[in-house]
Every structure is written in C-alpha cells, then in structure tokens.
Design a protein around this motif. Structure first.
Motif, PDB file in Angstrom:
ATOM      1  N   ILE A  36       0.840  -1.205   0.000  1.00 12.60           N
ATOM      2  CA  ILE A  36       0.000   0.000   0.000  1.00 12.60           C
ATOM      3  C   ILE A  36       0.871   1.249   0.000  1.00 12.60           C
ATOM      4  CG2 ILE A  36      -1.675   1.330   1.351  1.00 12.60           C
ATOM      5  CD1 ILE A  36      -2.794  -1.380   2.347  1.00 12.60           C
ATOM      6  N   ARG A  37       1.886   1.263   0.868  1.00  6.26           N
ATOM      7  CA  ARG A  37       2.752   2.450   0.949  1.00  6.26           C
ATOM      8  C   ARG A  37       3.562   2.641  -0.337  1.00  6.26           C
ATOM      9  NH1 ARG A  37       3.574   0.010   6.614  1.00  6.26           N
ATOM     10  NH2 ARG A  37       2.105   1.235   7.867  1.00  6.26           N
ATOM     11  N   GLY A  38       4.023   1.544  -0.914  1.00  7.77           N
ATOM     12  CA  GLY A  38       4.759   1.642  -2.170  1.00  7.77           C
ATOM     13  C   GLY A  38       3.881   2.141  -3.302  1.00  7.77           C
ATOM     14  N   ILE A  76      -2.421  -3.397   8.290  1.00  7.83           N
ATOM     15  CA  ILE A  76      -3.064  -3.009   7.034  1.00  7.83           C
ATOM     16  C   ILE A  76      -3.954  -1.791   7.249  1.00  7.83           C
ATOM     17  CG2 ILE A  76      -4.731  -3.710   5.262  1.00  7.83           C
ATOM     18  CD1 ILE A  76      -3.607  -6.518   5.441  1.00  7.83           C
ATOM     19  N   ASP A  77      -4.754  -1.803   8.310  1.00  6.91           N
ATOM     20  CA  ASP A  77      -5.660  -0.675   8.573  1.00  6.91           C
ATOM     21  C   ASP A  77      -4.879   0.616   8.781  1.00  6.91           C
ATOM     22  OD1 ASP A  77      -7.946  -2.205   8.344  1.00  6.91           O
ATOM     23  OD2 ASP A  77      -8.029  -2.685  10.481  1.00  6.91           O
ATOM     24  N   GLN A  78      -3.731   0.513   9.430  1.00  6.93           N
ATOM     25  CA  GLN A  78      -2.902   1.699   9.635  1.00  6.93           C
ATOM     26  C   GLN A  78      -2.400   2.241   8.298  1.00  6.93           C
ATOM     27  OE1 GLN A  78       0.336   1.155  12.437  1.00  6.93           O
ATOM     28  NE2 GLN A  78       1.532   2.818  11.524  1.00  6.93           N
ATOM     29  N   ALA A  79      -1.958   1.343   7.404  1.00  2.40           N
ATOM     30  CA  ALA A  79      -1.486   1.775   6.093  1.00  2.40           C
ATOM     31  C   ALA A  79      -2.621   2.374   5.269  1.00  2.40           C
ATOM     32  CB  ALA A  79      -0.853   0.594   5.354  1.00  2.40           C
ATOM     33  N   VAL A  80      -3.805   1.793   5.373  1.00  2.07           N
ATOM     34  CA  VAL A  80      -4.967   2.323   4.651  1.00  2.07           C
ATOM     35  C   VAL A  80      -5.295   3.734   5.122  1.00  2.07           C
ATOM     36  CG1 VAL A  80      -7.455   2.045   4.296  1.00  2.07           C
ATOM     37  CG2 VAL A  80      -5.944   0.058   4.127  1.00  2.07           C
ATOM     38  N   ALA A  81      -5.175   3.953   6.431  1.00  2.00           N
ATOM     39  CA  ALA A  81      -5.493   5.274   6.987  1.00  2.00           C
ATOM     40  C   ALA A  81      -4.544   6.359   6.481  1.00  2.00           C
ATOM     41  CB  ALA A  81      -5.437   5.207   8.514  1.00  2.00           C
ATOM     42  N   GLU A  82      -3.357   5.971   6.002  1.00  2.00           N
ATOM     43  CA  GLU A  82      -2.377   6.937   5.505  1.00  2.00           C
ATOM     44  C   GLU A  82      -2.564   7.282   4.029  1.00  2.00           C
ATOM     45  OE1 GLU A  82       1.255   4.864   6.212  1.00  2.00           O
ATOM     46  OE2 GLU A  82       0.992   4.781   8.398  1.00  2.00           O
ATOM     47  N   LEU A 142      -6.670   9.135  -3.831  1.00  2.00           N
ATOM     48  CA  LEU A 142      -6.364   7.809  -4.360  1.00  2.00           C
ATOM     49  C   LEU A 142      -7.458   6.820  -3.961  1.00  2.00           C
ATOM     50  CD1 LEU A 142      -2.530   7.492  -3.653  1.00  2.00           C
ATOM     51  CD2 LEU A 142      -3.674   8.317  -5.721  1.00  2.00           C
ATOM     52  N   ARG A 143      -7.671   5.807  -4.800  1.00  2.00           N
ATOM     53  CA  ARG A 143      -8.708   4.804  -4.531  1.00  2.00           C
ATOM     54  C   ARG A 143      -8.055   3.479  -4.142  1.00  2.00           C
ATOM     55  NH1 ARG A 143     -13.611   3.880  -8.393  1.00  2.00           N
ATOM     56  NH2 ARG A 143     -14.316   2.943  -6.440  1.00  2.00           N
ATOM     57  N   LEU A 144      -8.395   3.002  -2.960  1.00  2.00           N
ATOM     58  CA  LEU A 144      -7.977   1.687  -2.513  1.00  2.00           C
ATOM     59  C   LEU A 144      -9.235   0.889  -2.204  1.00  2.00           C
ATOM     60  CD1 LEU A 144      -5.097   0.733  -0.137  1.00  2.00           C
ATOM     61  CD2 LEU A 144      -7.331  -0.319   0.134  1.00  2.00           C
ATOM     62  N   LEU A 145      -9.399  -0.256  -2.852  1.00  2.00           N
ATOM     63  CA  LEU A 145     -10.591  -1.076  -2.679  1.00  2.00           C
ATOM     64  C   LEU A 145     -10.221  -2.390  -2.001  1.00  2.00           C
ATOM     65  CD1 LEU A 145     -12.160  -0.643  -6.240  1.00  2.00           C
ATOM     66  CD2 LEU A 145     -12.548   0.752  -4.200  1.00  2.00           C
ATOM     67  N   ARG A 146     -11.082  -2.810  -1.081  1.00  2.00           N
ATOM     68  CA  ARG A 146     -10.897  -4.101  -0.420  1.00  2.00           C
ATOM     69  C   ARG A 146     -12.203  -4.891  -0.550  1.00  2.00           C
ATOM     70  NH1 ARG A 146      -8.236  -3.214   5.428  1.00  2.00           N
ATOM     71  NH2 ARG A 146      -9.564  -1.375   5.528  1.00  2.00           N
TER      72      ARG A 146
END
Length: 381
Positions: free
Chosen positions: A224-226, A252-258, A263-267
C-alpha cells in the motif's frame, strides 16, 4: 505405470476450506488430475467434508468418496478426528497408504503415511505469525517429518529449508510443484475485464491487483505504501485493489489510513472464482511483494491470466516466476521505484504478460499428480 499395481490410497480432504483458498486449490487440482489419469490402476478413497463429496465424486468417478462426520467442519474437532477416526477409517477401507495434504497426520495411522508440508516460513519468517499459529505449525511440521514415510513439498526451496533448519532426511522428500488450471485461469476477454471493473465500481479506471490472504507475511502494508508513493503524483493514478479473505495483519488498517484522499484503494474481500481471470488479467500489474512463500500459487495464477507480475525473489518465488516476472524487495521505497518503472514501460509490461503466460503452461496438475503417485508407491514399498 502398470494397471492394478497401485496401492489403495486414502486421501484426507477434510482440511479443505469452503473458500477454496490455497489448500483447496491444491487438493482440487490434485484430485482433478488424478481423475484424468484414466487406466493407471489407481485405487483411491477420498474422505471429505459432506459439502464436498458431490464435487469430488464428479472429479473421480472411479474413486470411493466418503463423507466425514459433520463435526470435523470445525478445526479442533477435525484435528481430534484425524488422530482417532481417520486411522479407523483407513483400516475399514483397507488403505495401504494414507495421504494427509495439510501439514498434520495421525501419530498412529496403521499404514504408511505421506504428508504435504506446504512451506517452512513458520521457521524462516517466524515474526510474521502470531505465537499460537507459529507454535502449532512448527510442532506439526516436526512431527510429520518424524512420522511420515514420505513428505511432499511444492518447491525445492521448501525442501532445502526443511533440510537446513530441521535436518530432514533428503531421500524421504518429494518435490511436486503445484499446477494451474488453464480453464479457470486464462487470459481474460475484454468482456470479462469489463465485468470485474463494473463489479468493483472502477468504470474504465485502471488498477493494480493483489490477491491473497491478509497475513503479515504477504507484506500488504508495504505494498500500500509503495503504491501511494508510486502513483500519488500521477495525473490519472491507478487504484489498488486488495482482494482475498480477511486476515490477521493489523498493520493493514494503519497503512490504509495513511492513503491520500484522492487515491482509490478497494478491499472487496473474496471475489467470485469466475471473476479471477478478469481481475488478474485486467490489472496493470499484479503485485505480490511477499516475504517468502512455500510455492507462490497467486503469482502462477496471475501469470496464467497474462498479468504482468511484480514479486520478490524470496524462497520459492523465483522457481515459479523465473525470468517471466519482475522482482522488487519488501521495502516500500523499493516497491515504489519498481512499480513506477513498470507503470512507465508499456512494452515491458506486455513482454512480462506474454512471458508469464507461456511459463505458467509448464506447471500442470498432471505433473504434480504423477509425483504424488510415485511417492505413494515409495511409501508402500
């Protein structure tokens, strides 16, 4: 192989999960290939969860398919039944070999036993497992190496680690690479790609794909960070879609919060099996920056769908990807740099897609089944 000379083999398929994850893909692929062996003289009995008996009866019309007690759908009950009920069943059906496909086996089976040990990362990457899971699987692997007549592993890397770390006996280990089903995993049509994008709400937008369990070993937070670092400044940034079951990686939740708001991140969780070719083959890149795998089935499935793959050169992954995938490290800065290079190079992505598709053809469940049959013959002998 001479007809009628094969041992009577009882395969315990009760560990297959309803979601058909890694062990499900393995058992389904293996049994399907065994069913295609035709007049090889195979004499198979399969015990499975009652929800799977019809499926396996279709795959193996000449085999005896038995339903396990309903309670074994729950893991503690299954492990208890494995030690008591499974040996009794082996005796009742006259099994000459018992195959346990997921790390554990009965301590006293009453006949030769073969066990599949899928990876050694509980020893090589212990920090990526919680204590109870790590302790259980370490104990199971040690016990199986000690008790089983043959141990089947999906890669040379896994074999070498078991020998290096646990002093396993090399002559009792058989390497059976996993295969990929070319019907289920294939280069998708434009219609298949469009259907998946519509289901995900992406419209005509591009995306990067991850498919797998959300475990710390899979390195999803750094992916996610990359991805953020690689696409945040692009005029039309591709989304990141992280598909697969819920795991136990709290980071993962911490990375999503950043993730920046633009940007769109889908889970989406589990995707339908029929949607996987469109999902993988429709991605700009299928990214899988794992800390290590026993085999790496997700990258093989992505290759079979003609997706350009970015992964790491850890443990077995180079055995699967060879020169047909791009490699990165587990570090988010390196992932960002290597993702950027791929996103900026349409020709390289196209070349990787073609090379990966061709290489995936080398991994067949038929070849895996032949190694299993030979291991069962050795176990009986």
């Amino acid at each position: 192989m001479t007809a009628g000379r094969q041992p009577r083999v009882l395969i315990d398929a009760t560990s297959v999960p309803a979601d058909r994850g890694g062990v499900g893909r393995y058992v389904d692929g293996l049994l399907g290939a065994l069913g295609e062996l035709g007049d090889s003289g195979l004499d198979l009995v399969v015990v499975a969860l009652r929800t799977d008996t019809e499926r396996y009866a279709r795959m193996l019309p000449d085999a005896e398919i038995l339903g396990a007690p309903a309670a074994v759908a729950h893991r503690p009950a299954r492990l208890a039944w494995e030690q008591t009920g499974l040996p009794m069943l082996a005796q009742q059906v006259g099994a000459q070999v018992l195959h346990s496909p997921f790390y554990t086996c009965p301590l006293r089976a009453g006949c030769p036993v073969t066990v599949t040990v899928h990876d050694a990362t509980f020893f090589t990457e212990p920090e990526h497992y919680d204590k109870s899971r790590r302790t259980f699987f370490r104990s199971a692997i040690k016990t199986s190496l000690r008790r089983a007549d043959r141990v089947i592993v999906p890669s040379k890397a896994t074999r070498d680690e078991l020998i290096r770390l646990l002093d396993a006996e090399p002559t009792r280990i058989d390497v059976a690479y996993h295969g990929v089903d070319p019907v289920a995993f294939h280069p998708p049509t434009e219609e298949e790609k469009a259907r998946v994008r519509a289901r995900l709400g992406l419209g005509d937008g591009s995306y990067l794909a991850f498919l797998g369990a959300k475990e710390p070993r899979k390195n999803v937070p750094n992916l996610i960070r990359g991805w953020v670092a690689a696409v945040a400044q692009r005029p039309d940034p591709p989304a990141l879609v992280i598909a697969g079951g819920a795991g136990h990686d709290d980071e993962i939740d911490q990375a999503v919060a950043e993730v920046p708001g633009h940007l769109r991140l889908l889970r989406p969780g589990y995707l339908r099996y029929a949607d996987l070719p469109g999902f993988l083959g429709g991605a700009l890149v299928a990214a899988y920056p794992s800390y290590g795998e026993g085999f790496g089935l997700p990258i093989l499935e992505a290759m079979a769908c003609a997706a350009p793959v970015l992964t790491t050169p850890r443990l077995s992954l180079p055995e699967v990807g060879g020169d047909a995938v791009a490699y990165t490290s587990e570090d988010p800065a390196r992932i960002a740099a290597d993702l950027t290079a791929l996103l900026d190079d349409d020709e390289r992505r196209s070349g990787l897609a073609k090379a990966g598709f061709q290489r995936a053809k080398e991994f067949t469940w038929a070849s895996s089944a032949e190694v299993h049959v030979a291991a069962w013959e050795r176990a009986r002998a």
